[in-house]
Design an enzyme around this catalytic site. Sequence first.
Site, short mmCIF file in Angstrom:
data_model
loop_
_atom_site.label_atom_id
_atom_site.label_comp_id
_atom_site.label_asym_id
_atom_site.label_seq_id
_atom_site.Cartn_x
_atom_site.Cartn_y
_atom_site.Cartn_z
N HIS A 123 0.83 -1.19 0.00
CA HIS A 123 0.00 0.00 0.00
C HIS A 123 0.88 1.26 0.00
O HIS A 123 2.07 1.20 0.31
CB HIS A 123 -0.93 -0.02 1.21
N GLU A 128 1.15 3.73 1.97
CA GLU A 128 1.77 4.08 3.25
C GLU A 128 3.11 3.34 3.42
O GLU A 128 4.08 3.89 3.95
CB GLU A 128 0.85 3.70 4.42
N GLY A 170 -27.09 3.15 -28.96
CA GLY A 170 -28.25 3.51 -28.15
C GLY A 170 -29.01 2.34 -27.54
O GLY A 170 -29.50 2.43 -26.42
N CYS A 176 -5.39 1.03 6.18
CA CYS A 176 -6.16 -0.21 6.40
C CYS A 176 -5.78 -0.83 7.73
O CYS A 176 -4.73 -0.54 8.31
CB CYS A 176 -5.94 -1.18 5.24
N1 LIG Z 1 -5.06 3.31 2.90
C1 LIG Z 1 -4.86 2.46 1.87
N2 LIG Z 1 -3.76 2.57 1.14
C2 LIG Z 1 -3.58 1.80 0.07
O1 LIG Z 1 -2.49 1.97 -0.68
C3 LIG Z 1 -4.53 0.82 -0.27
N3 LIG Z 1 -4.36 0.03 -1.37
C4 LIG Z 1 -5.66 0.68 0.58
N4 LIG Z 1 -6.56 -0.28 0.31
C5 LIG Z 1 -7.51 -0.79 1.26
O2 LIG Z 1 -7.20 -2.16 1.54
C6 LIG Z 1 -8.00 -3.00 0.71
C7 LIG Z 1 -7.11 -3.90 -0.10
O3 LIG Z 1 -6.25 -4.61 0.75
P1 LIG Z 1 -5.14 -5.60 0.11
O4 LIG Z 1 -4.38 -4.81 -0.92
O5 LIG Z 1 -5.88 -6.74 -0.47
O6 LIG Z 1 -4.30 -5.98 1.28
C8 LIG Z 1 -8.84 -2.11 -0.18
O7 LIG Z 1 -10.14 -2.65 -0.39
C9 LIG Z 1 -8.89 -0.85 0.67
O8 LIG Z 1 -9.83 -1.00 1.67
N5 LIG Z 1 -5.80 1.54 1.62
ZN LIG Z 2 -2.93 -0.61 3.92
#
Ligand SMILES: Nc1nc(O)c(N)c(N[C@@H]2O[C@H](COP(=O)(O)O)[C@@H](O)[C@H]2O)n1
Ligand SMILES: [Zn+2]
Length: 368
Positions: free
Chosen positions: A52, A54, A293, A77
């Site tokens: 992710h 972060e 359409g 997350c």
């Molecule tokens: N905060 C945040 N940063 C990211 O970069 C993210 N991709 C997400 N995603 C959240 O986590 C779910 C996916 O989780 P996995 O990649 O399968 O571990 C996605 O549905 C978001 O809720 N959040």
């Molecule tokens: Zn995350």
Amino acid sequence: MSDRDRQYMQRCLELAAQAAGQTAPNPMVGCIIVQGEEIVGEGFHPAAGQPHAEVFALRQAGDRARGATLYVNLEPCNHYGRTPPCSEAVVAAGLKRVVVGMVDPDPRVAGGGIARLQQAGIEVTVGVEQAACEQMNEAFVWRVTQRRPFGILKYAMTLDGRIAASTGHSAWVSSPESRRQVHSLRSQVDAVIVGGNTVRLDNPRLTCHDISDRHPLRVVMSRRLDLPLEANLWQTDIAPTLVFTEETADRDRWRKLEDQGVEVVVRSPLTPSEVSAELFNRGLSTLLWECGGTLAAAALREGQIQKLLAFIAPKLIGGPPGYSPVGDLGLLRMDQALKVERSQWQAIGPDLCWTAYLDLVSGQEGVS
Ligand SMILES: Nc1nc(O)c(N)c(N[C@@H]2O[C@H](COP(=O)(O)O)[C@@H](O)[C@H]2O)n1
Ligand SMILES: [Zn+2]
């Protein structure tokens, strides 16, 4: 919430946009870490299955994350999915403050990430540039809350509401500038959908042309497979093509399509909802309906369209009413018309580009 917070959140959105069209079923997310006045870490989520945003920002910041502020356009997350929870990584890195653009509507997160950070004594600010954050991830939000893809209906029409001449000739209704905008849009969606008639009449490529090397999945809906033997869409070395058909379709055409690398999938009866459901199961979030359409009306009737993008060209073509962007919706009185909201328009070259959303809140979308 200060101007600085807003500026840093805008930077997160810039970073997130670098992966537009590549993250489904995941959201687009960008993250930065600021120590004093200095950005010490930046990252974005490149694709599902990858770390992710972060995590990338924390890796870059290293020890300099301690006591710093982390900005992210979507709540961190708090679950084990394809990757471990970012909330724990943020706590472990010793951040002092976290600024979040919007709460994550994914039920696996839904405020849990924010609660975990607060529990660890981190100051959390939520809702900075919230409207822009929600706009960026409108398809993700729709997908996780409605359990189906977000549908965009795009068409180009003349001032008298035609998408083609009476002969079916349509190259081109809108200007090169508008068409370029559509190529760019294709680079941000997961699939482009047309019906068999569009393949027969227009022989489209449905690619991003020179905007991007990454093209969306090209989807054709054809009940009988009465499609040309040669078509740009069968050039599957450029981009994948998926044809939906019915059980009774022409077997010989079916084999010939498969020989060219086209995937053929049966759904009987073949409807926009069935196609959307299958693409949802494959992890797609945004579907661009570039159809004629009849199919557009069916998709609207079945509630598969959430957003409209109409290019209006300053020309008149006249002719019998046939080639209209939306076919029969079964509506007989003007007060039954589907209402749109959040309308916006802009000039693109000589054309007008009108964007609007179907009234999602009152649940009018979908005509029974
Ligand atoms: N905060 C945040 N940063 C990211 O970069 C993210 N991709 C997400 N995603 C959240 O986590 C779910 C996916 O989780 P996995 O990649 O399968 O571990 C996605 O549905 C978001 O809720 N959040
Ligand atoms: Zn995350």
